[in-house]
Design a protein around this motif. Structure first.
Motif, PDB file in Angstrom:
ATOM      1  N   GLN A  69      28.329  18.328  27.883  1.00  0.00           N
ATOM      2  CA  GLN A  69      27.605  17.367  27.837  1.00  0.00           C
ATOM      3  C   GLN A  69      27.191  16.692  29.225  1.00  0.00           C
ATOM      4  OE1 GLN A  69      29.677  15.489  24.780  1.00  0.00           O
ATOM      5  NE2 GLN A  69      28.098  15.311  23.412  1.00  0.00           N
ATOM      6  N   LYS A 111      27.393  13.859  30.576  1.00  0.00           N
ATOM      7  CA  LYS A 111      28.196  13.201  31.210  1.00  0.00           C
ATOM      8  C   LYS A 111      29.339  14.176  31.146  1.00  0.00           C
ATOM      9  CE  LYS A 111      30.743   8.907  31.514  1.00  0.00           C
ATOM     10  NZ  LYS A 111      31.830   8.517  30.147  1.00  0.00           N
ATOM     11  N   VAL A 151      32.948  14.557  31.076  1.00  0.00           N
ATOM     12  CA  VAL A 151      34.251  13.974  30.871  1.00  0.00           C
ATOM     13  C   VAL A 151      35.550  14.495  30.865  1.00  0.00           C
ATOM     14  CG1 VAL A 151      35.332  12.912  28.949  1.00  0.00           C
ATOM     15  CG2 VAL A 151      32.956  12.555  29.187  1.00  0.00           C
ATOM     16  N   GLY A 189      29.882  16.839  41.198  1.00  0.00           N
ATOM     17  CA  GLY A 189      29.556  18.211  41.059  1.00  0.00           C
ATOM     18  C   GLY A 189      30.897  18.961  40.672  1.00  0.00           C
ATOM     19  N   SER A 240      22.526  20.009  36.387  1.00  0.00           N
ATOM     20  CA  SER A 240      21.554  19.211  37.355  1.00  0.00           C
ATOM     21  C   SER A 240      22.381  18.716  38.660  1.00  0.00           C
ATOM     22  CB  SER A 240      20.905  18.070  36.540  1.00  0.00           C
ATOM     23  OG  SER A 240      21.901  17.352  35.824  1.00  0.00           O
ATOM     24  N   ALA A 241      23.732  18.515  38.337  1.00  0.00           N
ATOM     25  CA  ALA A 241      24.525  17.870  39.312  1.00  0.00           C
ATOM     26  C   ALA A 241      24.957  18.738  40.331  1.00  0.00           C
ATOM     27  CB  ALA A 241      25.532  17.289  38.903  1.00  0.00           C
ATOM     28  N   ASP A 276      23.730  21.812  43.045  1.00  0.00           N
ATOM     29  CA  ASP A 276      22.662  22.307  44.095  1.00  0.00           C
ATOM     30  C   ASP A 276      22.275  23.745  43.666  1.00  0.00           C
ATOM     31  OD1 ASP A 276      24.371  24.371  45.881  1.00  0.00           O
ATOM     32  OD2 ASP A 276      25.794  22.651  45.495  1.00  0.00           O
ATOM     33  N   PHE A 277      21.247  24.181  44.097  1.00  0.00           N
ATOM     34  CA  PHE A 277      20.699  25.340  43.613  1.00  0.00           C
ATOM     35  C   PHE A 277      21.304  26.571  43.614  1.00  0.00           C
ATOM     36  CE2 PHE A 277      16.776  22.860  44.666  1.00  0.00           C
ATOM     37  CZ  PHE A 277      15.915  23.013  43.751  1.00  0.00           C
ATOM     38  N   LYS A 278      22.257  26.699  45.072  1.00  0.00           N
ATOM     39  CA  LYS A 278      22.772  27.789  45.128  1.00  0.00           C
ATOM     40  C   LYS A 278      23.966  27.952  44.093  1.00  0.00           C
ATOM     41  CE  LYS A 278      25.400  29.947  48.795  1.00  0.00           C
ATOM     42  NZ  LYS A 278      25.562  29.908  50.269  1.00  0.00           N
ATOM     43  N   SER A 283      22.725  28.564  40.576  1.00  0.00           N
ATOM     44  CA  SER A 283      22.251  30.234  40.239  1.00  0.00           C
ATOM     45  C   SER A 283      23.174  31.104  40.271  1.00  0.00           C
ATOM     46  CB  SER A 283      21.135  30.661  41.472  1.00  0.00           C
ATOM     47  OG  SER A 283      21.664  31.389  42.494  1.00  0.00           O
ATOM     48  N   GLN A 292      16.574  20.502  33.373  1.00  0.00           N
ATOM     49  CA  GLN A 292      15.236  19.665  34.008  1.00  0.00           C
ATOM     50  C   GLN A 292      14.522  20.743  34.973  1.00  0.00           C
ATOM     51  OE1 GLN A 292      14.737  16.314  33.740  1.00  0.00           O
ATOM     52  NE2 GLN A 292      16.777  15.393  33.076  1.00  0.00           N
TER      53      GLN A 292
END
Lengths: 405, 613
Positions: A240, A242, A244, A299, A324-325, A327-329, A332, A354
């Motif tokens: 999810q 969030k 947990v 993260g 989303s939390a 980073d791009f690297k 991917s 997103q």
């Protein structure tokens, strides 16, 4: 005492206000200082503090009257008893010993009154508390198992939404309207759209956290409502928004969905989730996880939760905005490894995101806006034809970003 | 009092007397009122103690009349009523009545003053604590949990208020009552007093046997309650996880286990502590019986009057009360002093150092650097240097992008710029002036922040925007809201600009909150802008608005941007690349790409695996 009860309530509100202002001072300290608003905060607190103190003085003054007044009543009664009892004894209507006994009784009586008045204070409080507990107890789950649940086939994995409509209780508008799609083992369905567009609502329908108003959802060919919830949850692994984590060890958190997982299996899941590096640094599988996973960064928590999800054997893997939390690297790398994972590839994967970059390589992308599926297809199809998708793409890829154009 | 036995809880103060003295010193202004309270308490107790003996005289008088009448009856004299001297009895009762009333009045006044003092003292303590929070450095906030500080403000204050209200005067009256009653007993009969005193060691024995046990059970009850709450909190926060992983049964079992443990310890604690009351009552009743029997014999012998025995019985009742009360008060007072200690420990923390000696220059020539990092070194903890020899020159209107993976410590730069933390060595110059020598307020006037954490206070939208600058006019606020694209949605709210934002932030969306923080920064109209541009949980339309508003806000200003967007990074004049809390590279986009280091890696990874365009 009776006068004090409503005052007590207002006192409670005022102490809440003090706590609120103080708490905001703690959470917003950087903003407050950056905008030089210390004085404003002091004044705000001062106001709440004054307000509480004034009411507090009133309330406690009333309360402090109680005990002396009751004592006075007891004493006055005793005087009356001696006087009137004396008369009775004088006229030989009562014996002396009875007088002393009478005084003892009177005292006991008044102490009982005192107790009763305390009860009057406590009972309404207990009532209010009981009402709140009953409110919860009386709630009935709207999601129930079928009387005779059928078995959920273990495979081949497939997920179908068939004209699904969903509405939150009492809401005017549908939260999801006419959702149609299907996916089979090895496929990835990605859902993209703004906040409040209904992405999470959509995936929450799969584990039956909510039931649709109409339409049908099928997992591995069986309607969700026909199987038992336990069987359904066994076939689903979800991450999810969030993250947990539970207090315990990394291992105890990892095996949450697969009790008999071997170390090798756990490490593999951590590898895929790009989490093995920091777990190795922080004490391995038996490293401690504090309450709420407080000893990990946002993260890191997210990656641990993803590892937990991957470890569970399921027919559907759902990642609700889990990337989303990251980073791009990391995002991917994680998706690349996910694609290589056999277990995940034998199931349907649902990704809510997103970022366009997160969803671009999915087999099917659902573009959702205000509860409506406004487009579905692959990245290339949507990029060519779908206006909302183009807008999202545009907002995330400005001129100069498209290096390989 | 200091050796309150066997308390296993953390309720015990480190330095009992020191803190007690300090608390009284703190209450210096109220010492005269406290003396009045003391006098009134004494007066009230003295009257209360005196009255049983005097009212006993009425009984004696009554008894005398009865005896006399019975003698007359025996002697064969016919009488209608017994020759009781009602005039004298009436007089005695009047005196008793007045004394009771006096005791009540003194008691009431004493309590009223105490209520007032206790509220005022706590008021001042709260104010001082809040003021202290303003002077503490950010590092204090970062190293202390909000929950801990909240508990000082809420629970500890409550403890102190309650104790001042109740316990202080109870202490005084208990001690006074004990000795006063003892004295009155002695004036009646030495023998009876001796009988009554037997109850003291008995009561003490009860307290000594039961209290340590109950304290131990209470401590374990408290501990188990904490564990139970943790379990509930955890399963509640993660209830969908529990559900979708089919762990309801396991969670239920875990709860049951903790609940059982709590139940067992609570049951024992309550049972043992509730033993005290009936046991003390039993001791008291034994005493009562002994006094009644021996007193009766003495009345028969004529050594003591009946009224005095009656008074004595009342005294026995009053006698045991202060002993139990003081036993209870010991714990309360310990807990209170521990609370006071926790509050004082915050008040004793070091303030932020301020060595403001210099003023900031009014303007900068366009060619000069607005901000300059000069060999800056910094560390949060002694052993872990994060930044060393960091140099950066920023010209007016330039943008500095701070990039790096999640958790790389990108906020450190913000902390240093805003002087939330001060540099270890080297200097940060604003308009050529070392910021360390400038008043923080002066410096911060030139900065504004828009962070991902959209902190707004519980108040109207208007006040929240105006927050950016105290002397902003209404028009400034409206203009800022328009510039931040917030005006439209604000006007659509039922109460418009007067809409009160609630703490849970449920009445406007996250994106709208972000717009308000941008409007707030517009009002501040800063020279330097600090921006965290991540907008991960905002819908596309609002995101467009936010980006547009941010762009407008950035125009013509020097800025530090925690960057998540390629477009921002590429157009930045300076890029600071951070990882694991350290600054690892600086330069502009091209030079960093050419260096083929961490940045190049980070940048290229965005395109790995999918060809978006």
């Amino acid at each position: 005492m009776f006068f004090a009860v409503p005052l007590f309530k207002s006192l409670q509100k005022k102490i809440d206000r003090i706590n609120l202002v103080f708490r905001e001072g703690l959470t917003g300290v950087r903003v407050i200082r950056a905008f030089n608003q210390d004085q404003f905060e002091q004044d705000r607190f001062e106001g709440a503090n004054q307000d509480y103190t004034n009411t507090g003085i009133k309330v406690f003054m009333i309360v402090s009257l109680m005990f002396p007044i009751i004592t006075l009543i007891v004493s006055g009664t005793n005087i009356g008893i001696v006087w009137y009892g004396g008369q009775l004894i004088g006229s030989q209507a009562m014996e002396v010993g009875n007088l002393v006994a009478f005084m003892t009784y009177a005292t006991q009586l008044l102490i009982s009154f005192m107790m009763v008045s305390m009860v009057f204070v406590f009972v309404p409080r207990a009532q209010a508390s009981a009402a709140r507990i009953n409110e919860v107890m009386d709630l009935k789950s709207k999601i129930n198992d079928a009387d005779q649940p059928v078995d959920l086939p273990a495979g081949p994995a497939s997920l179908t939404f068939d004209h699904v409509n969903f509405r939150y209780t009492g809401a005017e508008k549908l939260a999801l309207a006419d959702v149609n799609f299907s996916a089979t083992a090895g496929q990835t369905v990605a859902i993209i759209g703004g906040t409040g567009s209904g992405k999470s609502t959509l995936v929450n329908l799969i584990p039956r956290l909510f039931d649709p108003e109409s339409g049908q959802i099928k997992l591995n060919g069986t309607a969700l409502t026909a199987a038992s919830q336990a069987a359904l949850h066994d076939a689903i692994s979800i991450t999810q928004q969030k993250a947990v984590l539970f207090s315990g060890t990394v291992r105890s958190n990892m095996v949450y969905g697969m009790k008999d997982a071997s170390d090798a299996q756990i490490w593999h899941a951590l590898d895929v989730a790009q989490a093995s590096d920091f777990i190795k640094e922080e004490g391995g599988l038996d490293g401690v996880v504090e309450q709420d996973g407080a000893n990990f960064s946002g993260g890191q928590r997210q990656r641990l939760v993803i590892a937990r999800t991957i470890l569970k054997r399921a027919s559907v893997y759902i990642f609700d905005d889990s990337f989303s939390a990251l980073d791009f690297k990391t995002d991917s790398l994680l998706r690349q490894d996910l694609r290589k994972d056999e277990q995940v590839q034998s199931a349907v994967t649902v990704i809510v995101a997103q970022r366009v970059s997160t969803v671009a390589d999915a087999d099917l992308i659902l573009v959702i806006d205000g509860g409506q599926i406004v487009g579905q297809g692959t990245h290339d199809e949507l990029k060519a034809t779908n206006k909302t998708y183009q807008e999202i793409l545009e907002s995330q890829l400005r001129k100069g970003d498209e290096v390989d154009a | 009092m200091r050796n309150g036995r066997g308390s296993a809880t953390k309720q015990r103060p480190q330095n009992f007397w020191g803190t007690t003295v300090r608390l009284f010193k703190y209450m210096k202004a109220w010492i005269p009122s406290l003396l009045v309270v003391l006098v009134f308490a004494v007066a009230s107790v003295v009257l209360q103690i005196k009255t049983p003996k005097i009212s006993g005289e009425a009984t004696t008088e009554l008894f005398k009349g009865v005896m006399k009448g019975q003698a007359e009856l025996k002697a064969g004299i016919g009488i209608h009523s017994l020759p009781v001297d009602f005039g004298k009895i009436g007089h005695i009762l009047l005196v008793v009545g007045i004394m009771y009333a006096g005791a009540a009045i003194f008691g009431v006044v004493q309590q009223l003053i105490m209520s007032w003092i206790s509220q005022k003292v706590v008021y001042r303590l709260r104010r001082d604590l809040k003021e202290k929070m303003q002077r503490l450095p950010i590092s204090y906030y970062d190293t202390h949990s909000n929950g801990d500080l909240m508990s000082r403000m809420a629970n500890d204050m409550d403890n102190i208020g309650g104790t001042l209200q109740q316990t202080l005067s109870q202490m005084v009256t208990s001690v006074l009552t004990f000795f006063g009653v003892l004295y009155m007993m002695l004036t009646i009969s030495g023998w009876l007093t001796l009988v009554a005193l037997i109850s003291v060691p008995l009561s003490l024995l009860v307290v000594m046997v039961v209290a340590p046990k109950s304290q131990r059970f209470f401590a374990s009850q408290q501990k188990n309650l904490g564990l139970l709450n943790n379990t509930v909190e955890e399963t509640y926060a993660g209830h969908t996880v529990v559900k979708t992983f089919n762990r309801e049964q396991a969670a239920q079992e875990e709860f049951e286990e903790h609940n059982q443990k709590y139940y067992k310890s609570a049951w024992k604690a309550q049972f043992v502590s509730s033993l005290i009351f009936p046991l003390m009552n039993f001791v008291k009743n034994l005493d009562y019986l002994a006094v009644a029997v021996i007193g009766g014999i003495q009345v028969a012998n004529g050594t003591v009057t009946l009224g005095n025995v009656q008074a004595f019985l009342q005294y026995t009742n009053q006698f045991s009360q202060p002993i139990t009360q003081m036993a209870n008060l010991t714990n309360t007072i310990q807990a209170t002093i521990a609370s006071a200690e926790r509050i004082f420990s915050v008040l004793d923390e070091d303030d932020m150092t301020d060595t403001a000696t210099a003023k900031l220059p009014e303007h900068t020539a366009p060619a000069d650097n607005v901000i300059e990092f000069d060999d800056v070194a910094f560390q949060y903890v002694e052993s872990n240097p994060l930044i060393a020899d960091f140099n950066l020159k920023v010209k007016p209107g330039e943008m500095v992008a701070i990039v790096g993976p999640t958790g790389a410590g990108k906020t450190t730069i913000i902390n240093l710029l805003e002087r939330f933390y001060d540099v270890g060595s080297g200097q940060i110059k604003y308009r050529g002036q070392n910021t360390l020598d400038v008043d923080r307020k002066d410096l911060r006037r030139h900065f504004a922040m828009v962070l991902q954490d959209t902190w707004l206070f519980t108040g109207s939208i208007f006040d929240n925007i105006k927050y950016g600058r105290e002397d902003a006019t209404d028009d400034d606020v409206y203009a800022a809201a328009k510039a931040a694209h917030a005006d439209t949605f604000i006007r659509q709210l039922p109460d418009g600009y007067d809409t009160v934002l609630n703490e849970a932030a449920t009445n406007i969306s996250q994106g709208q909150r972000q717009l308000l923080t941008i409007a707030r920064a517009f009002v501040a109209d800063p020279d330097v802008l600090i921006l965290d541009e991540a907008t991960s949980s905002v819908d596309t339309r609002t995101e467009m608005l936010i980006q547009h508003a941010m762009k407008r806000l950035l125009a013509g200003r020097t800025s530090f941007v925690v960057a998540h967007r390629l477009s921002t990074i590429q157009s930045a004049e300076n890029i600071v690349v951070m990882n694991h809390g350290h600054i690892i590279e600086t330069g502009n986009h091209d030079s960093l790409l050419a260096a083929d280091g961490f940045y190049a890696d980070l940048y290229n990874s965005q395109f790995a695996g999918n060809n978006l365009a």
